[in-house]
Enzyme design. Structure first.
Site, PDB file in Angstrom:
ATOM      1  N   HIS A  34       0.888  -1.242   0.060  1.00 25.20           N
ATOM      2  CA  HIS A  34       0.098  -0.063   0.003  1.00 25.20           C
ATOM      3  C   HIS A  34       0.902   1.359  -0.077  1.00 25.20           C
ATOM      4  CE1 HIS A  34      -3.561  -2.371   0.849  1.00 25.20           C
ATOM      5  NE2 HIS A  34      -4.350  -1.440   0.808  1.00 25.20           N
ATOM      6  N   LYS A 102      -9.963  -9.498   6.154  1.00 22.94           N
ATOM      7  CA  LYS A 102     -10.428 -10.333   7.288  1.00 22.94           C
ATOM      8  C   LYS A 102     -10.512  -9.167   8.288  1.00 22.94           C
ATOM      9  CE  LYS A 102      -7.097 -12.572   9.732  1.00 22.94           C
ATOM     10  NZ  LYS A 102      -6.581 -13.869  10.426  1.00 22.94           N
TER      11      LYS A 102
END
Length: 191
Positions: A34, A102
């Site tokens: 990222h 998740k």
């Protein structure tokens, strides 16, 4: 629902609780990936891959190389909350359509999901080998030497990748917030 990718114009039709199986290309991207992607785009440079309307997977796969080809051994989801503070900027810069992970993300991102038409899909924990079987081909890998296997960006062609559950939609709904609300209400009756 079996889908070939997720287009921005389709995102709003999905609701919390929908179950999806994906076909097509997904990219892995964790913390360091990222930050690397954000840095490249903020510097006005081009990525070596196109994330426009792409699906990213918060995962750090275990890979095995056989000859010139990579194969997925295991690819379970990682905790998405680790990307909470950088996901807004990542979404704005890349124009992704969906995130697989998740545990959900902070509720403040629901506004960004709504504004930029992004879904959050939960992958089942403990199913890393099952999800690996849904990867037809490792098409490419980026930043491997710099970031390492778990943090590299892997371009994967998948078939029947799932089950994935829409747990945060682009309409401001979050399964996590709903569960928390119900738990709090139930707790008040017990106390």
């Amino acid at each position: 629902m079996n889908l070939n990718g997720i287009c921005k114009k389709e995102v709003k039709k999905f609701k919390v609780g929908d179950v999806i199986y994906l076909n097509g290309v997904i990219y892995t991207a964790r913390d360091k990936a990222h930050l690397k992607i954000i840095d490249i785009l903020k510097n006005g440079e081009d990525l070596p891959f196109n994330l426009n309307e792409a699906i990213i997977y918060h995962a750090g796969p275990i890979m095995r190389k056989e000859g010139d080809e990579w194969h997925v051994v295991s690819i379970g989801p990682t905790t998405s909350a680790r990307m909470d503070d950088i996901e807004e900027e990542f979404i704005k810069l890349t124009n992704i359509s969906a995130i697989i992970g998740k545990g959900g993300m902070k509720k403040e991102l629901l506004k960004i999901f709504n504004e930029y038409n992004v879904l959050y899909l939960s992958a089942p924990g403990g199913c890393a080998a099952l999800l690996a079987n849904a990867v037809e081909k490792v098409e490419d890998v980026y930043f491997l030497e710099e970031l390492g296997m778990a943090e590299a960006v892997w371009k994967l062609r998948v078939k029947n990748f799932g089950p994935l559950v829409v747990t945060m939609d682009a309409n401001g709904n979050s399964l996590y917030e709903e569960v928390n609300r119900r738990v709090y209400e139930r707790l008040k009756t017990l106390i």
